[in-house]
Design a protein around this motif. Structure first.
Motif, mmCIF file in Angstrom:
data_model
loop_
_atom_site.group_PDB
_atom_site.id
_atom_site.type_symbol
_atom_site.label_atom_id
_atom_site.label_comp_id
_atom_site.label_asym_id
_atom_site.label_seq_id
_atom_site.Cartn_x
_atom_site.Cartn_y
_atom_site.Cartn_z
ATOM 1 N N ARG A 1 0.835 -1.215 0.000
ATOM 2 C CA ARG A 1 0.000 0.000 0.000
ATOM 3 C C ARG A 1 0.861 1.253 0.000
ATOM 4 N N LEU B 1 2.576 1.688 -3.452
ATOM 5 C CA LEU B 1 1.687 2.190 -4.511
ATOM 6 C C LEU B 1 1.360 3.664 -4.289
ATOM 7 N N LEU C 1 -4.039 -9.707 -0.877
ATOM 8 C CA LEU C 1 -4.262 -8.252 -0.834
ATOM 9 C C LEU C 1 -5.743 -7.944 -1.029
ATOM 10 N N LEU D 1 -7.415 -1.584 -3.564
ATOM 11 C CA LEU D 1 -6.205 -1.051 -4.223
ATOM 12 C C LEU D 1 -6.537 -0.533 -5.623
ATOM 13 N N ARG E 1 -8.231 2.804 -5.572
ATOM 14 C CA ARG E 1 -7.345 3.913 -5.208
ATOM 15 C C ARG E 1 -6.306 4.204 -6.288
ATOM 16 N N HIS E 2 -5.881 3.176 -7.053
ATOM 17 C CA HIS E 2 -4.742 3.357 -7.965
ATOM 18 C C HIS E 2 -5.131 2.976 -9.391
#
Ligand SMILES: Cc1ncc(COP(=O)(O)O)c(C=O)c1O
Length: 340
Positions: free
Chosen positions: A160, A163, A188, A193, A196-197
């Motif tokens: 986390r 990234l 994960l 994730l 967010r990314h």
């Protein structure tokens, strides 16, 4: 005795076991073979022009939209497509070293300069080192989890943080080729994730836990925009029709495949414990292989007729799960320890 007649004491034993490619020791399940064979009988027909059924099938399994999935000829084929779609020759690819052999090869094919970041002392990826290696020339980052060749995993909080520290413009491949061997608590939270990314691409394969390396089926999933850019380079008629049947039958056989994965991971733990007890410091692996540190390991295995993936410092990576091969590894390395 003329020297040509003298017995050669260093003669190589013919290879008894090939453990060099981290393959699954089990042949395809009968139900998967049956499904593939039905499709093979229709092999005079082309597959879909561009694959739609396979991404939809995989997306349904993952709980994402079909346009978030891109399929290809193994994870290798998809990784190559990612490089071609998202990078330009002369840019840099940052990744750990050593890593999956395919990355340096593909980087060269795509005209990318590889920026290798050494593993840390515990054999894991150096997240800070990878972050520091990023420059304005970086076009792509690759993080393997579990890592090849050590089998170690970067803790979830480090992933986390990593990234969060990478600029959004740089795509990050999270290579999860061995994810099915990872215990549930180590998995994960990918939906979080990915939300967010937008630069995150998860790469997976049917070659390892699913045991279908010869069929060449891999996929990536991620945000709609990025995956759309990657899909533009999809090879027409590029996926065999049998891939859909193989994946559908594999999903249907989840309990049997899960049992095989448990047998492989149990064998891995047993082999690691045995080797550690006999003096070889083997790092904890979360994949279907073990990394056996050198020096001398690669040579000892070769002399015993075991083909392994070998490294310059004499270490080796071996696939696990075939009881006869696992035993041969123990014997080969025990002899080395006694003869040292
Ligand atoms: C970390 C990693 N990624 C990707 C691959 C490629 O797998 P495939 O192209 O068979 O799907 C491998 C194969 O060994 C691997 O170890």
């Amino acid at each position: 005795m003329p020297s040509s007649r003298r017995p050669r004491t260093d003669r190589r034993a013919p290879a008894r076991f090939d453990l060099s490619l981290s393959e699954n020791p089990f042949p395809p399940l009968p139900s998967v073979l049956d499904a593939v064979n039905i499709e093979m009988a229709r092999s005079n027909r082309y597959p879909e022009f561009l694959p739609r059924r396979l991404p939809a099938l995989i997306a349904g399994h993952l709980g994402v939209q079909p346009d978030q999935v891109v399929v290809g000829a193994g994870a290798t084929g998809v990784a190559m497509q990612i490089m071609q779609a998202l990078t330009a020759p002369g840019a840099e690819l940052v990744t750990s070293s050593p890593t999956f052999d395919g990355y340096p090869i593909m980087a060269e094919m795509a005209g990318l300069n590889l920026v290798p970041v050494p593993l840390n002392a515990s054999g894991d990826q150096d997240a800070d080192g990878l972050r520091r290696a990023v420059s304005k020339r970086t076009a792509l980052l690759v993080l393997c989890r579990p890592h090849n060749p050590t089998g170690t995993v970067l803790p979830a909080d480090e992933v986390r943080r990593f990234l969060a520290a990478i600029p959004n413009r740089i795509p990050v491949i999270l290579d999860e080729a061995y994810v099915e061997f990872l215990a549930e608590p180590d998995q994960l939270d990918l939906p979080a994730l990915l939300r967010r990314h937008a630069n995150l691409i998860v790469l997976r394969t049917f070659s390892k836990a699913y045991g279908l390396a010869g069929l060449r089926i891999g996929y990536a999933f991620g945000g709609h925009d990025l995956m759309g850019r990657i899909r533009r380079l999809q090879l027409p008629f590029g996926m065999a029709t049998a891939a859909v049947a193989a994946v559908a039958a594999s999903y249907a056989a989840a309990p049997e495949l899960g049992a095989r994965v448990r047998r492989i991971t149990a064998a891995r733990e047993h082999l690691r414990n045995t080797l550690c007890a006999r003096g070889t410091a083997v790092p904890r692996s979360h994949a279907n292989f073990l990394y056996l540190p050198g020096p001398g390991t690669a040579t000892a295995l070769r002399r015993a007729g075991i083909t392994a993936k070998c490294y310059a410092d004499g270490s080796a990576r071996i696939a696990v799960g075939d009881p006869a091969a696992d035993l041969a590894v123990v014997e080969a390395l025990s002899e080395r320890v006694t003869h040292r």
